[in-house]
Design a protein around this motif. Structure first.
Motif, PDB file in Angstrom:
ATOM      1  N   GLU A 198      24.158  16.859   4.630  1.00 12.87           N
ATOM      2  CA  GLU A 198      24.550  15.512   5.038  1.00 12.87           C
ATOM      3  C   GLU A 198      25.466  15.558   6.267  1.00 12.87           C
ATOM      4  N   VAL A 199      26.380  16.539   6.292  1.00 14.90           N
ATOM      5  CA  VAL A 199      27.268  16.687   7.443  1.00 14.90           C
ATOM      6  C   VAL A 199      26.463  16.963   8.707  1.00 14.90           C
ATOM      7  N   ILE A 200      25.526  17.891   8.627  1.00 19.14           N
ATOM      8  CA  ILE A 200      24.729  18.246   9.805  1.00 19.14           C
ATOM      9  C   ILE A 200      23.878  17.072  10.260  1.00 19.14           C
ATOM     10  N   ASP A 201      23.253  16.361   9.314  1.00 18.10           N
ATOM     11  CA  ASP A 201      22.422  15.213   9.675  1.00 18.10           C
ATOM     12  C   ASP A 201      23.252  14.137  10.376  1.00 18.10           C
ATOM     13  N   VAL A 222      26.078  14.555  12.061  1.00 17.40           N
ATOM     14  CA  VAL A 222      26.509  15.041  13.374  1.00 17.40           C
ATOM     15  C   VAL A 222      25.347  15.018  14.371  1.00 17.40           C
ATOM     16  N   ARG A 223      24.165  15.321  13.912  1.00 19.16           N
ATOM     17  CA  ARG A 223      23.005  15.284  14.819  1.00 19.16           C
ATOM     18  C   ARG A 223      22.837  13.890  15.408  1.00 19.16           C
ATOM     19  N   ARG A 224      23.013  12.862  14.576  1.00 18.40           N
ATOM     20  CA  ARG A 224      22.894  11.488  15.082  1.00 18.40           C
ATOM     21  C   ARG A 224      24.029  11.165  16.053  1.00 18.40           C
ATOM     22  N   GLU A 225      25.252  11.608  15.710  1.00 19.70           N
ATOM     23  CA  GLU A 225      26.402  11.345  16.578  1.00 19.70           C
ATOM     24  C   GLU A 225      26.245  12.038  17.925  1.00 19.70           C
ATOM     25  N   PHE A 226      25.824  13.297  17.901  1.00 17.50           N
ATOM     26  CA  PHE A 226      25.689  14.056  19.141  1.00 17.50           C
ATOM     27  C   PHE A 226      24.552  13.512  20.005  1.00 17.50           C
ATOM     28  N   ALA A 227      23.526  12.958  19.376  1.00 17.00           N
ATOM     29  CA  ALA A 227      22.412  12.385  20.139  1.00 17.00           C
ATOM     30  C   ALA A 227      22.834  11.121  20.862  1.00 17.00           C
ATOM     31  N   ALA A 228      23.896  10.465  20.357  1.00 18.57           N
ATOM     32  CA  ALA A 228      24.364   9.216  20.948  1.00 18.57           C
ATOM     33  C   ALA A 228      25.476   9.421  21.972  1.00 18.57           C
ATOM     34  N   LEU A 229      25.885  10.655  22.215  1.00 17.42           N
ATOM     35  CA  LEU A 229      26.914  10.930  23.211  1.00 17.42           C
ATOM     36  C   LEU A 229      26.403  10.575  24.607  1.00 17.42           C
ATOM     37  N   PRO A 230      27.314  10.275  25.550  1.00 16.60           N
ATOM     38  CA  PRO A 230      26.862   9.971  26.929  1.00 16.60           C
ATOM     39  C   PRO A 230      25.962  11.057  27.497  1.00 16.60           C
ATOM     40  N   VAL A 231      26.310  12.308  27.214  1.00 16.27           N
ATOM     41  CA  VAL A 231      25.411  13.426  27.518  1.00 16.27           C
ATOM     42  C   VAL A 231      25.045  14.048  26.171  1.00 16.27           C
ATOM     43  N   PRO A 232      23.877  13.709  25.638  1.00 12.93           N
ATOM     44  CA  PRO A 232      23.513  14.170  24.289  1.00 12.93           C
ATOM     45  C   PRO A 232      23.519  15.688  24.176  1.00 12.93           C
ATOM     46  N   ILE A 233      23.955  16.168  23.014  1.00 12.89           N
ATOM     47  CA  ILE A 233      23.959  17.596  22.725  1.00 12.89           C
ATOM     48  C   ILE A 233      22.999  17.845  21.567  1.00 12.89           C
ATOM     49  N   PRO A 234      21.931  18.608  21.760  1.00 17.56           N
ATOM     50  CA  PRO A 234      21.027  18.905  20.651  1.00 17.56           C
ATOM     51  C   PRO A 234      21.733  19.726  19.568  1.00 17.56           C
ATOM     52  N   VAL A 235      21.556  19.328  18.334  1.00 15.01           N
ATOM     53  CA  VAL A 235      22.076  20.070  17.185  1.00 15.01           C
ATOM     54  C   VAL A 235      20.883  20.510  16.345  1.00 15.01           C
ATOM     55  N   ARG A 275      31.006  25.057   3.010  1.00 14.20           N
ATOM     56  CA  ARG A 275      32.295  24.620   3.553  1.00 14.20           C
ATOM     57  C   ARG A 275      32.072  23.359   4.389  1.00 14.20           C
ATOM     58  N   ALA A 276      31.526  22.351   3.753  1.00 16.60           N
ATOM     59  CA  ALA A 276      31.152  21.135   4.472  1.00 16.60           C
ATOM     60  C   ALA A 276      32.340  20.502   5.181  1.00 16.60           C
ATOM     61  N   ASP A 277      33.512  20.493   4.548  1.00 18.89           N
ATOM     62  CA  ASP A 277      34.687  19.868   5.162  1.00 18.89           C
ATOM     63  C   ASP A 277      35.104  20.620   6.423  1.00 18.89           C
ATOM     64  N   TYR A 278      35.156  21.958   6.327  1.00 21.82           N
ATOM     65  CA  TYR A 278      35.506  22.746   7.510  1.00 21.82           C
ATOM     66  C   TYR A 278      34.455  22.576   8.601  1.00 21.82           C
ATOM     67  N   LEU A 279      33.197  22.581   8.208  1.00 22.53           N
ATOM     68  CA  LEU A 279      32.113  22.436   9.187  1.00 22.53           C
ATOM     69  C   LEU A 279      32.219  21.103   9.917  1.00 22.53           C
ATOM     70  N   SER A 280      32.526  20.035   9.184  1.00 22.16           N
ATOM     71  CA  SER A 280      32.668  18.721   9.800  1.00 22.16           C
ATOM     72  C   SER A 280      33.794  18.721  10.834  1.00 22.16           C
ATOM     73  N   GLU A 281      34.907  19.378  10.499  1.00 26.17           N
ATOM     74  CA  GLU A 281      36.029  19.447  11.435  1.00 26.17           C
ATOM     75  C   GLU A 281      35.655  20.253  12.674  1.00 26.17           C
ATOM     76  N   LEU A 282      34.944  21.365  12.471  1.00 27.47           N
ATOM     77  CA  LEU A 282      34.518  22.186  13.606  1.00 27.47           C
ATOM     78  C   LEU A 282      33.595  21.405  14.521  1.00 27.47           C
TER      79      LEU A 282
END
Length: 323
Positions: free
Chosen positions: A52-55, A57-70, A18-25
């Motif tokens: 691909e979705v997880i990869d 998001v991992r890059r996006e979350f790492a670039a947040l002002p307060v990074p979130i490990p995925v 459910r890549a589309d749903y996962l991306s939205e979540l």
């Protein structure tokens, strides 16, 4: 969320194709304020673009002002929701999680959900928040596990009319929040369920040791639309042949857990099984407008008999003794 009691808050997501749903979540998780300390995505051997979705998001979350490990926890075979949450909870504990918020991939989170949980985290180790359905209406979920019948019964009326918390004895892995003490006290979720009944029994096992509460805080949105039949005191949603099979097959595992805790009544459980079969037939006719799929119910019931007859069943064991 500065309290030591509220530290190391992890989200555990189980996903399958459910890549589309996962991306939205995951997009909604990025908007959480306060943010979680980590996200674990259990990929149940998906064959779509989930990796691909997880990869991404991992890059996006790492670039947040307060990074979130995925953390991408990839399983080699599809172990169902039960196996996914078992693996996810185990991984979360290994990563040092104190809190684990469990959810499927077809929901989104409310931006202030983590903070909304805060006061309840100071009081309880097992909390279930409320959900909106795909239409934005309150999602019906208020149950109590009846050990005589071996099934959860709907609780009539508005349980939040006079209080913001309802003591229950079942779980729901679509939004259940667990402290590590609760997990360690009963062990990991039992992957043998594969699908359905796993969270019901897990919540019941926890309730034998400590309170499980359903709280008047809307923390999730269900985004996958489902056909539904309103029966007044509960709703019946559409299902699948896989779910129909396991809802009957896992009656065998429910019976074994009841026996392990000296709560099994042969006559009551047989009645509960008949009621479960009847409910699923009503679901087929009333929601899905067919009787096709009934054979999967009977196949599951037949296999449940073999599980019930097994004399070597061993329940999931506590991970460690807690005070």
């Amino acid at each position: 969320m500065s309290s030591q009691r509220r530290s190391q808050f992890f989200i555990v997501i189980t996903t399958f194709n459910r890549a589309d749903y996962l991306s939205e979540l995951l997009g909604s998780v990025a908007a959480l304020d306060p943010a979680p300390d980590g996200v674990i995505v259990v990929n149940n051997a998906s064959t779509d673009t989930t990796v691909e979705v997880i990869d991404g998001v991992r890059r996006e979350f790492a670039a947040l002002p307060v990074p979130i490990p995925v953390i991408h926890h990839r399983l080699e075979v599809n172990s169902g929701g039960a196996g996914g949450f078992s693996a996810g909870v185990e991984r979360a504990l290994a990563e040092g999680a104190q809190w684990m918020w469990l959810m499927d991939d077809d929901v989104t989170v409310v931006p202030g959900a983590v903070g909304a949980f805060g006061p309840w985290m100071d009081k309880y180790d097992a909390v279930v928040g409320r959900r909106y359905d795909a239409a934005g209406e309150p999602f019906f979920w208020q149950n109590s596990f009846n050990t005589f019948l071996g099934l959860p019964l709907p609780v009539k009326g508005d349980i939040f009319e006079e209080t913001d918390e309802f003591a229950t004895n079942v779980g729901c892995f679509e939004g259940m929040l667990l402290h590590s003490d609760a997990v360690k006290g009963v062990g990991l979720p039992d992957s043998r369920f594969f699908l359905t009944w796993d969270d019901t029994i897990y919540g019941w096992l926890i309730s034998l040791q400590r309170p499980v509460v359903y709280v008047n805080e809307f923390v999730l949105h269900k985004v996958r639309p489902q056909r539904s039949l309103n029966l007044g005191i509960r709703h019946l949603n559409d299902s699948s042949d896989l779910s129909r099979y396991y809802v009957m097959r896992n009656r065998g595992l429910v019976a074994q857990y009841l026996r392990a805790h000296n709560s099994y009544n042969r006559v009551g459980f047989a009645l509960g099984t008949a009621l479960t079969m009847s409910k699923e037939l009503v679901r087929l006719v009333g929601v899905e407008k067919t009787l096709r799929g009934g054979s999967r119910l009977f196949a599951g019931w037949r296999d449940s008999r073999q599980i019930m007859a097994a004399g070597d069943f061993v329940p999931m064991q506590p991970l460690e003794r807690t005070s």
